[in-house]
Design an enzyme around this catalytic site. Structure first.
Site, PDB file in Angstrom:
ATOM      1  NE  ARG A   1      -5.571  -0.795  12.598  1.00 31.19           N
ATOM      2  CZ  ARG A   1      -4.718  -0.855  11.580  1.00 31.19           C
ATOM      3  NH1 ARG A   1      -4.030   0.220  11.226  1.00 31.19           N
ATOM      4  NH2 ARG A   1      -4.529  -1.987  10.931  1.00 31.19           N
TER       5      ARG A   1
ATOM      6  CE  LYS B   1      -0.519   0.275   5.040  1.00 28.28           C
ATOM      7  NZ  LYS B   1      -1.463   0.407   6.154  1.00 28.28           N
TER       8      LYS B   1
END
Length: 362
Positions: A128, A35
């Site tokens: 998270r 990414k």
């Protein structure tokens, strides 16, 4: 054309080979996380034979453009309900934390006559994504195993990215213990225990990586040659696979303190200045719209980045040994955030270098 990122494919492949070999010595398979450079096919195609087993990305659009590369693909951002069809089409494994999404993936697999592998994320304290409560995790494991078109393959976790919690023998040990409990409770064998990202690498050097971990997802370690728990350079790896090169559009001697009442800049910040007298200042054609300026540094240690606006970046070149002229270029090293922003920007050209050959992607 400038500004541009020069990408040394040979250095990247060296890093990928180095780290995948290191992981295999501990029976860990590597996923290269693509990414940070928008999964440029030119890079990923070059890395596919470097010992990595998986391609991993957070964006389905990125995995889609890599569909011709024959490696298993992992979607590492938990899927959206609205993208499930593409998840099934373009990834082989997805990391999940909601049963509603997993059930939708199962339905879509039935419709498309496909199979898909599911790994459940466990929150080990970074806060998270992932299951925080053990009973909730076990409940979802049971429900997932009842589905006909998905295969539950194991567990994953993520650390350091949000809460900055450093991977340890203890917290990754808990992940492995949960995997063992699941195997015993449901009489299955898990093939995939993903022990996090580049921040977990330090455990290999310390001999503290739990033996049940089978996978690491490495992005920054391969791209920039750094482990991310303590931001240390990886021995034997290159830290300069990516270099930002910008053209000087103005070169003048000016005072080091603005003249007049100081308000706020274009981004709402009130800047502060140090009076160093008259300095030679180079303006290059890049700015905050293109990259994260705070994550940049000049290759020449005698230069200093003074600041930037949306479109201009100012560099003090007074002490530099080079006598610059308008049209010359200045080179910059990039940290992870700056690299991600610059590769995402359409205004920054990308140049791929391998074996002394350059290819430009504009």
């Amino acid at each position: 054309m400038y500004p541009r990122i020069e990408i040394d494919l040979d250095k990247l492949k060296h890093n990928a080979n180095l780290l995948s070999k290191k992981c295999r010595e501990h029976n860990i398979e590597t996923a290269v996380v693509t990414k940070v450079y928008c999964a440029f096919p030119e890079i990923v195609d070059y890395l596919k034979d470097s010992g990595v087993k998986y391609i991993a990305d957070s964006r389905i659009k990125n995995l889609k453009k890599l569909s011709s590369i024959d490696l298993e693909k992992i979607l590492i951002r938990i899927p959206m309900l609205t993208e499930v069809e593409d998840v099934v089409k373009y990834s082989d494994i997805s990391l999940n934390s909601e049963i509603e999404v997993i059930e939708k993936i199962d339905e879509t697999c039935a419709k498309l006559n496909k199979k898909h592998k599911i790994a459940l994320m466990v929150d080990l304290g970074d806060l998270r994504e992932g299951y925080f409560k053990e009973d909730e995790l076990f409940e979802v494991v049971g429900k997932t195993l009842e589905l006909k078109n998905v295969e539950f393959v194991g567990l994953g976790t993520n650390l350091t990215c949000y809460g900055a919690v450093i991977p340890s023998k203890e917290n990754l040990g808990r992940l492995c213990e949960l995997g063992q409990k699941i195997e015993e409770k449901f009489d299955i064998k898990l093939s995939f225990i993903s022990g996090g990202n580049s921040s977990s690498l330090h455990l290999l050097d310390k001999g503290e990586m739990p033996s049940r971990v089978t996978n690491l997802r490495l992005g920054e370690a391969i791209a920039l040659g750094k482990e991310t728990a303590y931001s240390q350079d990886i021995k034997g790896a290159y830290q300069d696979s990516f270099k930002l090169v910008c053209e000087i559009v103005e070169l003048k001697e000016k005072p080091s303190i603005p003249i007049g009442e100081i308000g706020v800049d274009a981004f709402g910040n009130k800047p502060h200045y140090e009076d160093k007298g008259i300095r030679k200042r180079a303006i290059v054609g890049i700015g905050k719209q293109d990259t994260n300026v705070d994550g940049m540094s000049t290759v020449d240690p005698k230069q200093e980045i003074l600041g930037a606006s949306s479109d201009h970046l100012i560099v003090d070149v007074t002490e530099s040994d080079r006598d610059y002229k308008v049209g010359d270029t200045i080179e910059f090293n990039l940290e992870y955030g700056a690299l991600m922003a610059a590769t995402t920007s359409d205004y920054v050209n990308k140049v791929f270098k391998c074996e002394e050959k350059l290819a430009e992607n504009v």
